[in-house]
Design an enzyme around this catalytic site. Structure first.
Site, PDB file in Angstrom:
ATOM      1  N   HIS A 207       2.285   4.757   4.886  1.00 57.17           N
ATOM      2  CA  HIS A 207       1.377   4.951   6.755  1.00 57.17           C
ATOM      3  C   HIS A 207       1.244   3.594   6.613  1.00 57.17           C
ATOM      4  CE1 HIS A 207      -2.037   5.042   3.646  1.00 57.17           C
ATOM      5  NE2 HIS A 207      -2.113   3.945   4.534  1.00 57.17           N
ATOM      6  N   ASP A 240       2.656  10.580   0.686  1.00 54.17           N
ATOM      7  CA  ASP A 240       1.795   8.422   0.855  1.00 54.17           C
ATOM      8  C   ASP A 240       2.244   8.002   0.433  1.00 54.17           C
ATOM      9  OD1 ASP A 240       0.615   6.841   3.021  1.00 54.17           O
ATOM     10  OD2 ASP A 240      -1.380   7.231   2.332  1.00 54.17           O
ATOM     11  N   SER A 322      -4.802  -0.733   1.398  1.00 57.43           N
ATOM     12  CA  SER A 322      -3.222   0.366   1.138  1.00 57.43           C
ATOM     13  C   SER A 322      -2.129   0.331   0.545  1.00 57.43           C
ATOM     14  CB  SER A 322      -3.311   1.216   3.270  1.00 57.43           C
ATOM     15  OG  SER A 322      -4.692   2.921   3.233  1.00 57.43           O
TER      16      SER A 322
END
Length: 479
Positions: A207, A240, A322
């Site tokens: 992402h 992910d 992230s």
């Protein structure tokens, strides 16, 4: 600085410290009054809309292989700025989730500069009060002699032994990068990644780089300020995980050492590195709070979801962390920081949530396997059982649906589940020794394995518990 209080005025600071409990209170100087700090302003960058899926999606049978639809009421990563998940450890209910890549500052000026201004303003006010108070006390108690004591060693002269946070951070920071990703239309944000090998491959979250996959712009900046253009080698939305490669990579890259996430124990120390809200090269610490935590998420770009059996940590993780490494006390990578749960949908008046000590990382053993597949083949490979399971939030197990997607068979004819004797209506309650309480938990647990692995399935049929052996199949790609 608590993210839960961001966007509200800083409480007034007292004009003098409270007197000791055994001494009478000193008289306040004439005209003294409590000082107050200015309200914190918007450092979170632009608002990031939370993407929620229709709760009704959970009632439809998912495709027996990737990509399954997202779990019910699963919020997104926060559009471009936050990771979305259900309540940790309690199925897949709603909740504010926020760790993802950070969007660039908007044109209205309430971006990263706002954070710096707000923080500096608060610091200056506090510093002014403290300085004035210190001067007053020193003047009233000055006996004519100095009581100052200087340290023999400080700063760079202090020896930092291996295993200290400072030593781990000093070794790991040069191999951690801040990633900027943007689509061809200019939309995107920032995240984190780390050096995977000497060939210039960087591992991060899918992402983080999703906006740059199809013709976008991608770059990675090291702590020394050196910036490199990059390209996406491969991305796996289900896991992910993504791998990018630096263009004209330097010859002196130092890959971070990969640990063994299976050996991690609850209570082990953790160190997270990332760029929370665009603040690159930030280091935070905590512990492993739990293992094998089922987490589902969506990046808000479509109706697909990511699933993981995550490492839970209380190290502070925020949007922008992230893709960054979660390290153990020796500096080995044990996970990829991917998501948080938050009680708030916003801070600094923008709508992005912050850390409350519930962070989740993809175990590095799984991430390493996925990264290697992406480097070699450019596409992810997923393990599967070949059956559709309900994604409803339950605590009873993963039920094989009565009907597949689009009228297909809920159990693939000749597939792994079919050969193992599983049928529609069966409720899977264990995979090996791991308790399965829902469909998403089953998917996340299956994806910790590789195609071809043999597993023991415990299930219920007609009120009776049964077991069967199953060899996992495979599917290549996200589509």
């Amino acid at each position: 600085m608590s993210t839960e209080n961001e966007g509200t005025a800083v409480p007034p600071a007292p004009s003098a410290p409270p007197p000791p409990a055994d001494a009478p209170a000193a008289s306040a100087p004439q005209g003294a009054h409590p000082g107050s700090a200015p309200a914190a302003g918007g450092p979170y960058g632009p608002p990031a809309s939370q993407v929620h899926h229709d709760p009704g999606e959970s009632t439809s049978a998912p495709d027996p292989s990737w990509p399954p639809p997202p779990p019910p009421s699963t919020p997104a990563y926060g559009g471009d700025g936050g990771a979305g998940h259900g309540a940790a450890g309690q199925g897949w209910g709603g909740g504010g989730w926020g760790a993802a890549h950070q969007q660039p500052a908007p044109k209205n000026g309430r971006g990263r500069g706002g954070l710096v201004a707000a923080v500096l303003a608060a610091a200056l006010v506090a510093g002014g009060l403290g300085g004035g108070l210190g001067y007053t006390l020193a003047r009233e108690n000055d006996s004519g002699g100095s009581t100052t004591v200087s340290a023999g060693t400080t700063g760079g002269n202090v020896k930092r032994d291996p295993g200290t946070v400072a030593a781990v951070a000093a070794a790991a920071l040069p191999s951690t990068v801040t990633i900027e990703a943007a689509s061809s239309s200019g939309e995107g944000g920032t995240g984190t990644g780390f050096v995977f090998d000497k060939q210039g491959h960087i591992v991060t979250n899918n992402h983080v780089v999703a906006d740059a996959v199809d013709g976008g712009n991608l770059s990675a900046t090291f702590p020394d300020g050196k910036k490199y253009e990059a390209e996406v080698v491969g991305n796996a939305q289900g896991y992910d995980v993504a791998v990018i490669k630096l263009k004209n990579a330097p010859s002196d890259l130092k890959p971070l050492t990969l640990g063994n996430s299976d050996d991690v124990a609850v209570g082990d120390s953790t160190i997270a590195i990332g760029a929370p809200f665009g603040l690159s090269n930030t280091v935070t610490t905590g512990i492993i709070s739990a293992k094998n935590r089922p987490v589902a998420s969506s990046d808000g770009s479509g109706d697909k979801a990511s699933y993981m059996s995550a490492l839970q940590t209380d190290a502070s993780i925020n949007p922008g962390n992230s893709g960054g490494p979660l390290l153990d006390a020796q500096g080995n990578v044990i996970g990829i920081n991917s998501a948080i749960q938050s009680t708030s949908n916003g801070g600094f008046g923008t709508g992005q949530a912050g850390s409350i000590g519930l962070g989740f990382a993809i175990p590095i053993n799984q991430a390493k396997y996925v990264a290697q597949e992406l480097i070699e083949n450019g596409k992810p490979v997923y393990a599967k059982i070949g059956a559709s399971v309900s994604l409803e939030a339950t605590t009873n197990g993963a039920k094989i649906t009565e009907q597949g997607v689009g009228g297909t068979e809920p159990v693939d004819p000749g597939g792994p589940a079919d050969e193992a004797g599983l049928k529609p209506g069966d409720v899977i309650t264990k995979l090996d020794d791991r308790v399965i309480d829902s469909g998403p938990t089953l998917i996340g647990e299956i994806w910790t394995h590789k195609p071809g692995d043999e597993v023991t399935i415990t299930y219920e049929r007609g009120g009776k518990e049964r077991t069967t052996e199953l060899t996992l199949g495979s599917r290549v790609g996200d589509s």
